[in-house]
Design an enzyme around this catalytic site. Structure first.
Site, PDB file in Angstrom:
ATOM      1  NE  ARG A 161       3.067  -8.409  48.462  1.00 22.80           N
ATOM      2  CZ  ARG A 161       2.595  -8.574  47.239  1.00 22.80           C
ATOM      3  NH1 ARG A 161       3.263  -9.318  46.372  1.00 22.80           N
ATOM      4  NH2 ARG A 161       1.462  -8.015  46.869  1.00 22.80           N
ATOM      5  N   GLY A 206       2.069 -12.343  48.555  1.00 23.72           N
ATOM      6  CA  GLY A 206       1.007 -11.690  47.810  1.00 23.72           C
ATOM      7  C   GLY A 206      -0.182 -12.590  47.581  1.00 23.72           C
ATOM      8  CG  ASP A 207      -2.696 -11.699  44.181  1.00 21.67           C
ATOM      9  OD1 ASP A 207      -1.549 -11.206  44.088  1.00 21.67           O
ATOM     10  OD2 ASP A 207      -3.425 -11.872  43.196  1.00 21.67           O
ATOM     11  CB  THR A 244       0.304 -12.402  38.669  1.00 24.10           C
ATOM     12  OG1 THR A 244       0.445 -11.974  40.015  1.00 24.10           O
ATOM     13  CG2 THR A 244       0.436 -13.908  38.606  1.00 24.10           C
TER      14      THR A 244
END
Length: 491
Positions: A276, A278-279, A248
């Site tokens: 998907r 993600g975080d 990121t």
């Protein structure tokens, strides 16, 4: 796993990472991804490109951070003090620069999904000052700068929450029937895809054709990963032999009011599944910011450390510091001052692992409730043998799971009874468990620092080459042969 005391021993932290002043000074740190980034994979030319980009982005952000904001038309110029950009302004400004640079995995440099699509996530969070505190967006395909949508969503949050009991003036009648009914972001914290993009259009943000996000380098990595997987050489998302971006881009900034902001943006993992999440857009997983009054922690290490480094600025309290902070002196200080701590962190790496351990919130919790300093709390999660690495189990080093790093800021502010700042002690936070993490920062002094590789790698290289670990050009010396004199002349 290491013993708690081991986290206080970091012999490789030679670059200045803390600063104590008599007032709160703004600072910023950024990251551009983490993972299997080694000198051999990056190469000297690649290293210099990334370093130059990181330095330029921090320099531009620092200049913006220190430039007064143009006054409003109705503002009394004689009575008002100069206003400067907020932490939210500065952090998101820095991330837009990362998004616009194809070197980094966000915006124009975003990676592709298995289906050859660019899907982006973004988020922001502040330690105080906005009702929602933190917001996230995911699955965006047309928003040119995803971080600006996160910023707008946070800024509109105060009004959105205030209007929760009624509909806002706009309605679905304002849109044609092909659009969704989105009068505002409402009280929501996380939005996806078409809803996020329609909200961006409502806010007047720039939408682009998906072709804008195409870069040949990312496409080649996409094809290479799929072919590797097809040949039975491991997952398409990670490689032991090459660096496939799975990290990121982000920034953490602090303004003159002591407010912290974390801003993150990413294209996700190379060859992730389409859809998907993600975080990066999930509060507490890939990002976190908070502030708290903590008088009960006056005898804990973070506050003791801040006091020790603040003595120069406490001349009016000099009599209290006899015998180097005897307990009775701390009791007097505790009654005379207000102690505020704040922390903000941004993660980069294998996002699924960050989600499993709620990585960013865990760092904040360890610092707040465990009484550890920011660097030590961060090390327990993102450092070697930390929670991220442990989450991979016996798959560590085989799939990319658990790999990553985190950056951030921690500040301990001491105020007198009137609220006047006596001293501010800020720590630049950075740690990683993988080969490298692109990061750079301005600690408030105006000096810009850059690091890429894991410190352990640095120690090994200096040991083999007999070099001075404090040499400011250490990351530009290479174990596989670069002429040192030439480096000093051109570096």
């Amino acid at each position: 796993m290491r013993h708690m005391s081991d986290y206080n021993q970091k012999p490789w932290r030679t670059t200045p990472t803390s600063r104590t002043t008599s007032e709160i000074e703004p600072c910023i740190i950024i990251h551009g991804g983490a993972g299997n980034i080694t000198p051999e994979k990056l190469g000297i030319d690649g290293y210099r490109k990334y370093k130059a980009a990181l330095v330029e982005i921090v320099r531009e952000a620092s200049q913006y951070m220190r430039t007064p904001v143009q006054p409003e038309e109705d503002e009394d110029l004689k009575q008002s003090n100069p206003r400067y950009p907020s932490a939210l302004d500065v952090a998101t400004f820095a991330v837009t620069l990362l998004e616009n640079n194809p070197l980094f995995n966000s915006g124009h440099g975003a990676v592709f999904t298995r289906d050859g699509i660019n899907e982006m996530d973004s988020s922001v969070m502040v330690s105080r000052g906005h009702a929602k505190r933190g917001v996230g967006l995911t699955g965006m395909r047309r928003v040119k700068n995803p971080i600006l949508l996160a910023k707008a969503m946070l800024e509109h949050g105060d009004e959105d929450l205030g209007n929760m009991a009624r509909r806002t003036e706009s309605s679905s009648d304002d849109w044609d029937k092909t659009n969704l009914d989105i009068p505002s972001a409402q009280g929501h914290t996380l939005l996806y895809g078409p809803t996020a993009e329609q909200l961006a259009e409502k806010y007047g943000l720039e939408l682009v054709d998906p072709e804008y996000f195409f870069t040949q380098k990312r496409w080649d990595e996409h094809i290479q990963g799929l072919e590797k997987e097809k040949a039975g050489n491991g997952p398409a998302t990670w490689s032991a032999d090459d660096y496939f971006p799975q990290g990121t881009c982000g920034a953490v900034a602090m303004d003159r009011a002591g407010v912290m902001c974390v801003a993150t943006s990413t294209g996700g993992m190379t060859n992730k599944l389409t859809g998907r999440v993600g975080d990066t857009p999930v509060v507490g997983a890939g990002f976190w910011a908070e502030e708290w009054d903590d008088p009960s922690s006056a005898n804990r290490e973070p506050v003791l450390r801040a006091w020790r480094r603040s003595r120069t600025f406490l001349k009016n309290l000099e009599s209290l510091f006899v015998n180097c902070f005897m307990p009775q002196s701390m009791n007097v200080v505790r009654r005379s001052t207000r102690i505020t701590r704040s922390i903000a962190v941004s993660g980069t790496g294998n996002g699924d692992s960050f989600l499993r351990v709620a990585a960013a919130r865990t760092v904040g919790s360890i610092a707040r409730w465990g009484g550890l300093t920011g660097p030590d709390a961060l090390c327990r999660v993102a450092g070697d043998d930390g929670e991220l690495q442990a989450s991979a189990g016996d798959r560590w080093g085989k799939t990319g799971e658990g790999e990553g790093g985190m950056i951030g800021l921690e500040n301990v502010v001491l105020r007198d009874k009137s609220g006047r700042v006596i001293s501010s002690h800020v720590e630049i936070l950075q740690d990683l468990n993988c080969a490298g993490m692109f990061r750079a920062w301005d600690d408030g002094s105006g000096s810009i620092h850059v690091k890429v590789f894991h410190p352990k790698t640095k120690e090994i290289r200096f040991h083999k080459m007999g070099m001075n670990p404090n040499d400011e050009l250490w990351e530009e010396y290479w174990v596989w042969g670069v002429d040192r004199d030439h480096m000093k002349k051109t570096g």
